[in-house]
Structures are given as structure tokens and as C-alpha cells.
Design an enzyme around this catalytic site. Structure first.
Site, PDB file in Angstrom:
ATOM      1  N   CYS A  15       7.534 -27.811   8.705  1.00 46.53           N
ATOM      2  CA  CYS A  15       8.422 -27.968   9.197  1.00 46.53           C
ATOM      3  C   CYS A  15       9.695 -28.670   8.059  1.00 46.53           C
ATOM      4  O   CYS A  15       9.209 -28.103   6.743  1.00 46.53           O
ATOM      5  CB  CYS A  15       8.273 -29.127   9.997  1.00 46.53           C
ATOM      6  SG  CYS A  15       7.788 -31.139   9.041  1.00 46.53           S
ATOM      7  N   CYS A  18       8.598 -30.886   6.041  1.00 44.43           N
ATOM      8  CA  CYS A  18       8.431 -30.433   4.199  1.00 44.43           C
ATOM      9  C   CYS A  18       9.551 -30.085   3.491  1.00 44.43           C
ATOM     10  O   CYS A  18       9.206 -30.165   1.556  1.00 44.43           O
ATOM     11  CB  CYS A  18       7.296 -29.901   4.967  1.00 44.43           C
ATOM     12  SG  CYS A  18       6.439 -30.297   6.218  1.00 44.43           S
ATOM     13  N   CYS A  81      -6.462 -10.940 -35.390  1.00 40.96           N
ATOM     14  CA  CYS A  81      -6.665 -11.807 -36.138  1.00 40.96           C
ATOM     15  C   CYS A  81      -6.347 -13.251 -35.457  1.00 40.96           C
ATOM     16  O   CYS A  81      -5.145 -12.418 -33.883  1.00 40.96           O
ATOM     17  CB  CYS A  81      -5.851 -12.666 -37.294  1.00 40.96           C
ATOM     18  SG  CYS A  81      -4.120 -12.318 -37.945  1.00 40.96           S
ATOM     19  N   CYS A  84      -2.196 -13.200 -34.023  1.00 40.25           N
ATOM     20  CA  CYS A  84      -1.732 -12.373 -32.981  1.00 40.25           C
ATOM     21  C   CYS A  84      -1.976 -12.745 -31.704  1.00 40.25           C
ATOM     22  O   CYS A  84      -1.626 -12.875 -30.399  1.00 40.25           O
ATOM     23  CB  CYS A  84      -2.192 -11.247 -33.154  1.00 40.25           C
ATOM     24  SG  CYS A  84      -2.469 -10.073 -34.567  1.00 40.25           S
ATOM     25  N   ASP A 485     -31.579 -34.649  -8.536  1.00 42.50           N
ATOM     26  CA  ASP A 485     -31.774 -34.782  -8.028  1.00 42.50           C
ATOM     27  C   ASP A 485     -33.132 -34.912  -7.812  1.00 42.50           C
ATOM     28  O   ASP A 485     -33.573 -33.831  -8.466  1.00 42.50           O
ATOM     29  CB  ASP A 485     -30.949 -34.350  -6.845  1.00 42.50           C
ATOM     30  CG  ASP A 485     -31.067 -33.868  -5.287  1.00 42.50           C
ATOM     31  OD1 ASP A 485     -30.704 -34.978  -4.871  1.00 42.50           O
ATOM     32  OD2 ASP A 485     -31.383 -33.020  -4.464  1.00 42.50           O
ATOM     33  N   ASP A 686     -28.073 -29.292  -6.489  1.00 38.12           N
ATOM     34  CA  ASP A 686     -28.360 -28.131  -4.803  1.00 38.12           C
ATOM     35  C   ASP A 686     -27.871 -28.636  -4.037  1.00 38.12           C
ATOM     36  O   ASP A 686     -27.523 -27.704  -3.152  1.00 38.12           O
ATOM     37  CB  ASP A 686     -29.263 -27.343  -4.717  1.00 38.12           C
ATOM     38  CG  ASP A 686     -30.585 -28.337  -3.838  1.00 38.12           C
ATOM     39  OD1 ASP A 686     -30.786 -29.871  -3.994  1.00 38.12           O
ATOM     40  OD2 ASP A 686     -31.354 -27.655  -2.890  1.00 38.12           O
ATOM     41  N   ASP A 690     -24.868 -33.582  -3.558  1.00 41.83           N
ATOM     42  CA  ASP A 690     -24.611 -33.390  -4.655  1.00 41.83           C
ATOM     43  C   ASP A 690     -23.228 -33.078  -5.547  1.00 41.83           C
ATOM     44  O   ASP A 690     -23.079 -33.415  -7.345  1.00 41.83           O
ATOM     45  CB  ASP A 690     -25.741 -32.847  -5.852  1.00 41.83           C
ATOM     46  CG  ASP A 690     -27.379 -32.700  -4.533  1.00 41.83           C
ATOM     47  OD1 ASP A 690     -27.438 -34.110  -4.930  1.00 41.83           O
ATOM     48  OD2 ASP A 690     -27.772 -32.219  -4.724  1.00 41.83           O
TER      49      ASP A 690
END
Length: 793
Positions: A15, A18, A81, A84, A485, A686, A690
Site C-alpha cells: 500500500c 509502505c 593475473c 586483473c 541427526d 536430512d 534439521d
């Protein structure tokens, strides 16, 4: 600080208030003259003096809004190098809308993070203004073709330069053998001039661009040094009395250029080998597929496929897409994608990965991912990002490179003046100054870190270890504690029958009765029972009147007997006692097992037997922990499971410390406490729960097959759910970091030893040129030794 005038994209505004809030936040930034936010196009027009882009972004984010960005890759040319690379970075950062930029000398690419609609032509222009070449990577001609073309050009330039310089070196070699013979001056001139100004023109062009940009590079050192030797030769020839052949230095200038060109060719060829992993992965992508429409097969380009299309994959072909098997049975060779050496069985319902090789059967596959969303594309993207990133240690190298060339020029001037002050002839003083210019090698400094990172991340990817960024690679070498875990990481995550006991001692009959009750059930414990029946070759009889008992288990009739399988509540409701199985039940419950009782409810109510279900350890989990212990790395188990279950797993694997019954929100706090104790922590997990712990650890390691959230939070992703890849990931990190330190040592030692020797007249320009070429080649070759690494068997 420079002035800024740009349109900054803003996200999250809903809006007018904001927009006003963003405007007020931007106007508070020191140096901002005006800030106007347009809610319709979600942009802020900013005019500022002495205000940095990071400060503006920080102000917007502090106000609760975002600054969206996009990425762009530029292929670069003309770099020689590390200075650069730094010059290109500084030039690109001056372009309005460039949020961040990283230039990789080894891969000759620039990775940019851009705000708004920054025109790629503007970025290319900025690079060219700095004295280099650039083009967007998505241009029509592939980067691979351009690299091959440039390599051929460098090869022929080096060979021609060596052919012209060789006759100039022959008299010098003959003099070592006691033969005094010289080529006529005009012959030396004709041989050296094309080497100096045609084959060596690249050094003059690059040096001039560097001077215009107010900086120096390796090309400037070579151009100044060889020009001084060539010019001195012309002067000596011109000033010599008629009929006298003076000592000329055409051979020094020509040989130096020839050796530098040879070194650049060998370096470029070696650098291509560091990116071999990317090329191998890209080669896995098929260009065409066989689509099945209404039973009709048609050959189409991969780009023509859409999600949900059905694709036929014949034996021996590569899977063109990620998908799900609809029909057929086969095996898939996923070695180049996940590092899994054994073929993986595929049947209806299983997933397949684009780029893997189909085995012996025809498969009909439904497309589930295309283009950049495939597993292979994401792997390539991760490896490219890791190879483009800078390790923290590279920051020191960048600082040294910025002052390296000016310091070398100063040393060369001091060498010239010093020799003249002690009474040496101009010829001697100039030759020693030339040797100083030629021996200096900022090239090796710039290549030391990125070549090792490219080789390390590439070989790791070939073995199923994806390293997301260079920082994770550098930090992982110092890990002193690994926190695992449990479920899905060290264990399979699916229940199995761990123990069983039959009252009458007939465990096979007990298993057959339990299997009969569980036929057709989708419950995880039912699958464990039926899998066990299949493993033992037990025929499962048919059950009648099957009935689910909510919260207790399942019941059914078999040969006039009413049987039931369920928990302790079922046992108590049936009015039965465990009798002789009570002690086993207590012991197995203490281990954290889930218990199920098989009872006969009618005609003669009694207990038939007891099953204890538990998660099974993954193959290799014990080896993984043992390898960590062998390297002095302490292992921890962090799990939300009960203490009995956690203790059993820890004892079976030899894990040092157990943190059980830890809520998901507290896993990160547990990792933080380990870090506060002085440990460098790697977290392995996994699941979604976690992710906070993976982010909190010094290094997060996500197991393959886990959630995307976990993989996003982790710095390292293992393509297979094999715990043995955890110590392997730490090992390749140690090896890579070791190569970085070795390369930096040799790059510095070449200059620390070579420059003083040249300044004191102990190195000729020819030897200095050979040493400079050797330094770059040796650094890259040392990094390539990483390609021989393999995880421990």
C-alpha cells in the site's frame, strides 16, 4: 564514495504507507539527496552523493522490505593475473545496480548479482573500459567453443615464438660448450622483431589498457622488461664501430616472450582440466527424447517436452528428463550423478534422474522436472557457483595483488639505480632491472586459490559430494566435531523387525500369522512384517474378517481362530499377561523399541509372541564414525527420539556423546553450545527440522534424499544417503585447503627468492622468464593432483 543515481527494485510493498515508509528509510541514509518510491512499478528512484549501495539495501531491509536481485554470468578475456581480476571487479561495482560481483581468474568468468534492469551491454562496456573483453555467457557461441579456439591460438603462438627464438639461443648454448660464435646482428634482428611486436603484441595491448586504467599487471612487466632488452640491443648495434659485432640481447627478449607464451598455453590447457567436472556433467544432457502420445512414438527435442509428458527410454540410453517410472523394470547407472557405483533398480513408482543411463529394460517415464529444475541442472549450478566463489583466504591474495605490480616496478627502478651507483655499466644495470621485471609472477598468486577450489569441488562432485560454496570448503578442513541427526541420517528411517520371540519357540509360524493379519495394510509396521516374511521366504495365509482396532492394532480370523496384533493396550483389554515374555518386553522397551503383541483371542485366549520394531542402521554408518574417530573428530548424536533408542544407536556405532529427546527448535541451540565449547562443528541431517541446526553449524551437511529445505541450509550436499560420504567430504576439504596453502607458498616463494636474485644480478632475463612461466604452470599442475582423489574404500 561515488554519486549514485539508480532505480532500486523493492519487494513486499502492499500500500501507499509502505511506499512512504521505504522513502523515509532511504532519506535517512547519509548522502541521499532524494528518494521517490513508485508503488505501481515497485521501484525507488534514488539520487545520492557519498552513499553506498549496501547502505541503501540495508535501510530498505531494516524497514521490513526486500530488494530483489538477479544473477548474470560474463565470460571474460584478457586477464593475466590476480590484479586483473581485482580491476574488473572494481570496474563492475561502479555500474549502478550491481549489488555484488566475483571474478574468477581460473574460469575467466564474472558472477554478478544485479538489481533492476541492468543492461548487459553496460556491464560489457565497463569491462572493456577497464582494458579487458567480456560477453554474456548466454551468447550464441558457446563458451566451450571460444575456449578451444583461444587455446589453439595460444598453442600456435607459443610454437612459432619458440621456433624463431631457438636460433638465437644456439650461439649461447655453443658458448657454454666452448664455441664462440654469434649470428650476424641483422639475422638476430629479423628473428627477434616478429616475436617482440607481432607474437608479443598481446603484452603491449594489455599493458597499454592497464596504464590507461591507472593500474599495472603482468603484461606491463613483460612489455617493459622485453622492450628494455630489445631497445638496448638496437642501441648497442647502432653505436658499435663498423665491423665490430657488439653483445646484443635480442635473444633474451625473444626467449622471454616465447617462454611466457609457452607458459600461458600450458597454464590455459591445465586450467581447462580443472573445469573437466563441469564439462563431464554437461555432456550427460541428451539433446532429444522419444515422446509417447496416444501410443504413438515421436522423436522430439528436449526443449519441446512439457511436464507430464510420457517418455520412452530404451536400454542403454540416457534418461532425458527427471521423472517417475510408469511401466517396465530396469536398472539405472547413476555413477556420474550421485557417485553410486552399483546400478540402482527401477520399477513402476520409482524416480529416475536425467543423465543417468538406463540398463537392460524399456521404461516408460512420466516427466516431473525439466530444464533448470532437473537434478542434473541443479548439480551443475551448485558446482559452478562453488567454483566461481572466493574462499576467505583469497581476500589476502587480492590485497597483495593490488600493490604487487607497483612494488615490482619500484624494485626494478631501485635495481637500475643501485647498479649505476656502484659503478656498473648501463648495460649491466638495465639487464638486471629487466630480470626483476620478468621474474615477478602475480599470475601464480592469482591462480593459487581458484584452481585448487575448481579441482577440489569438481572431483568431489564426481563422487557425489556437492560443495555449495568455497567458504564451506575452507571451513570444513578444520572441523573437530560432527553432530549427526539419527533418523534418515544414520538410520534408514523405516521400521524393521529388530527382535521377535514366540512362546512356543516357532518364530517362522509366528511371523506367518502376523503377516496374515497385516496383508493389505499400508502401515509402516505392517510393511516391516511383510518385508520380513518375504526375506525369510514365508508364505502368508489369507485372513478373514479383518478389522482395524483404532489405537490398538488389527484383528482377524484364520482357521477358526480369532487373532489380534497390537500394542500393550490391546493386551490389557484382552485380559492377558505377558508371562514369560515380560522380561524381554522390559529390555526391548529400554532400548527404545516399539512393541507389538500377537495374541489369540478365541477359542483359547493366550499370548502367542512379541515383536520389537526398530529403525535399522544405514550400511556404512559404523565405518563413517570410525573414520571420524581415526582423524580425532568427536562425534555427537542429536535426536528427538527417546534416550533408549538413541543410546542403542550410539553404542552400536561408537558415537561419543548423545543428546536425546531434543525438540526440533532446540537442535540449533545444541549445536551452538558445542561451538561455544570451542569446537568447529559440522551438522549432518536430512529433514526440515534439521535446517536450523544445519544453518547454525560452522558447516552444514545435507544427506541425499533429504528435503530441499535442508539442502538449501547446508553448505555441502551428499548426493547419496551414505554416511561414509561425511568423512569423505571433510577429507577432500582438507586436501583442497592443503593444496591452496601449498600453492600460495610456492607463489610467494618464487617471488621472495627470485626477485632478490634478479636484483643482485644472479639471474639472467632468460632464466627469469623460464622461472616465471614455470611458477604458473606448477601451481596449476599441483592443483590438478586433486583430480586423483578418491574416497576411502
Amino acid at each position: 564514495m561515488a554519486s549514485l543515481n539508480l532505480d532500486l527494485p523493492i519487494s513486499g510493498m502492499t500500500c501507499a504507507s509502505c511506499a512512504g515508509r521505504v522513502e523515509r528509510a532511504l532519506r535517512k541514509v547519509p548522502g541521499v539527496q532524494s528518494a521517490t518510491v513508485n508503488l505501481a512499478n515497485e521501484q525507488a528512484r534514488i539520487e545520492a552523493n557519498d552513499a553506498t549501495l549496501p547502505a541503501l539495501i540495508e535501510a530498505v531491509e531494516a524497514a521490513g522490505y526486500g530488494v530483489p536481485s538477479r544473477t548474470l554470468e560474463l565470460a571474460l578475456g584478457g586477464m593475466t593475473c590476480a590484479s586483473c581480476a581485482g580491476r574488473i571487479e572494481r570496474a563492475l561495482r561502479k555500474v549502478p545496480g550491481v549489488r555484488d560481483v566475483t571474478v574468477n581468474l581460473a574460469s575467466e568468468r564474472a558472477h554478478l548479482e544485479l538489481l533492476g534492469d541492468v543492461d548487459s551491454a553496460t556491464l560489457v562496456q565497463a569491462v572493456e573500459a577497464a582494458g579487458y573483453q567480456a560477453r554474456p555467457l548466454d551468447d550464441a557461441q558457446p563458451a566451450e567453443d571460444l575456449a578451444e579456439k583461444r587455446l589453439r591460438h595460444e598453442r600456435w603462438s607459443a610454437l612459432l615464438a619458440l621456433a624463431l627464438a631457438l636460433p638465437l639461443v644456439v650461439p649461447m648454448i655453443a658458448e657454454w660448450l666452448g664455441l664462440h660464435w654469434m649470428l650476424p646482428a641483422w639475422v638476430q634482428f629479423l628473428l627477434a622483431t616478429p616475436v617482440q611486436f607481432i607474437l608479443g603484441a598481446r603484452f603491449y595491448v594489455a599493458a597499454w589498457k592497464a596504464v590507461k586504467a591507472g593500474a599495472g599487471n603482468m603484461d606491463l612487466l613483460v612489455a617493459l622488461g622485453t622492450s628494455a632488452g630489445y631497445g638496448l640491443s638496437l642501441y648497442q648495434w647502432w653505436a658499435a664501430p663498423a665491423g665490430v659485432l657488439p653483445h646484443l640481447y635480442f635473444e633474451a627478449s625473444a626467449v622471454v616472450i616465447a617462454l611466457v607464451l609457452l607458459g600461458k598455453y600450458l597454464e590455459s590447457r591445465a586450467k581447462r582440466q580443472t573445469s573437466a567436472a563441469i564439462r563431464a556433467l554437461e555432456a550427460l544432457r541428451p539433446e532429444r527424447a522419444v515422446r509417447v502420445v496416444d501410443g504413438r512414438e515421436e522423436d522430439v527435442a528436449i526443449a519441446a517436452l512439457r511436464l507430464g509428458d510420457q517418455v520412452l527410454v530404451k536400454p542403454g540410453e540416457r534418461f532425458p528428463v527427471d521423472g517417475e517410472v510408469l511401466e517396465g523394470q530396469s536398472h539405472a547407472d547413476e555413477a556420474l550423478i550421485s557417485g553410486e557405483s552399483l546400478p540402482v533398480p527401477k520399477r513402476p513408482g520409482d524416480t529416475v534422474t536425467g543423465g543417468a543411463i538406463n540398463g537392460e529394460g524399456r521404461l516408460l517415464v512420466r516427466t516431473t522436472a525439466l530444464g533448470g529444475e532437473t537434478v542434473l541442472a541443479r548439480i551443475i549450478r551448485l558446482v559452478e557457483d562453488a567454483q566461481a566463489a572466493k574462499a576467505p583466504i583469497q581476500k589476502l591474495v587480492d590485497k597483495v595483488s593490488q600493490v604487487f605490480v607497483p612494488v615490482v616496478l619500484l624494485i626494478a627502478v631501485l635495481t637500475l639505480g643501485g647498479w649505476l651507483l656502484v659503478g656498473a655499466e648501463l648495460e649491466t644495470a638495465l639487464i638486471n632491472a629487466v630480470a626483476v621485471l620478468v621474474i615477478a609472477c602475480p599470475c601464480a598468486l592469482g591462480l593459487a586459490t581458484p584452481t585448487a577450489i575448481m579441482a577440489g569441488t569438481g572431483v568431489a562432485a564426481q563422487h557425489g559430494i556437492l560443495i555449495k560454496d568455497a567458504e564451506a570448503l575452507e571451513v570444513a578442513h578444520g572441523v573437530t566435531a560432527v553432530a549427526f541427526d539419527k533418523t534418515g541420517t544414520l538410520t534408514s528411517g523405516t521400521p524393521r523387525i529388530a527382535r521377535l520371540a514366540a512362546v512356543d519357540g516357532d518364530e517362522s509360524a509366528l511371523l506367518a500369522l502376523a503377516g496374515a493379519l497385516q496383508r493389505g495394510s499400508e502401515h509402516p509396521l505392517a510393511k516391516a512384517v511383510l518385508d520380513s516374511c518375504a526375506e525369510h521366504g514365508i508364505d502368508v495365509p489369507a485372513i478373514q474378517d479383518s478389522q482395524a482396532l483404532a489405537g490398538r492394532g488389527i484383528a482377524g480370523s484364520l482357521d477358526g481362530r480369532r487373532l489380534a496384533l497390537g500394542n500393550r493396550r490391546l493386551l490389557e483389554e484382552s485380559g492377558l499377561e505377558p508371562d514369560g515374555l515380560a522380561e524381554s518386553a522390559r529390555a526391548w522397551e529400554a532400548e527404545g523399541r516399539t512393541l507389538s503383541w500377537l495374541i489369540e483371542q478365541a477359542p483359547h485366549p493366550h499370548v502367542l509372541g512379541l515383536f520389537a520394531f526398530g529403525d535399522t542402521l544405514k550400511p556404512g554408518a559404523d565405518e563413517a564414525v570410525a573414520r571420524l574417530n581415526a582423524h580425532g573428530i568427536r562425534s555427537h548424536l542429536i535426536t528427538g527420539d527417546n534416550r533408549g533408542s538413541a543410546r542403542v544407536v550410539a553404542e552400536a556405532l561408537g558415537i561419543d556423546d548423545v543428546h536425546a529427546e531434543v525438540l526440533p527448535a532446540d537442535k540449533a541451540a545444541t549445536v551452538a553450545s558445542l561451538k561455544q565449547g570451542g569446537a568447529v562443528v559440522a551438522m549432518v541431517g536430512d529433514g526440515i527440522n534439521d535446517a536450523p541446526a544445519l544453518a547454525a553449524a560452522d558447516v552444514g551437511i545435507a544427506m541425499g534424499g533429504g528435503t530441499d529445505v535442508a539442502m538449501h541450509a547446508a553448505g555441502i550436499t551428499l548426493m547419496r544417503g551414505d554416511p561414509r560420504l561425511v568423512p569423505a567430504a571433510l577429507e577432500i576439504s582438507r586436501r583442497t585447503y592443503g593444496k591452496i596453502r601449498q600453492n600460495l607458498f610456492w607463489a610467494f616463494i618464487y617471488n621472495l627468492i627470485g626477485i632478490p636474485l634478479a636484483a643482485f644480478g644472479l639471474l639472467s632475463p632468460v632464466v627469469a622468464g623460464a622461472a616465471m612461466a614455470l611458477s604458473s604452470v606448477s601451481v596449476v599442475s599441483n592443483a590438478l593432483l586433486l583430480k586423483t582423489w578418491k574416497p576411502e574404500e
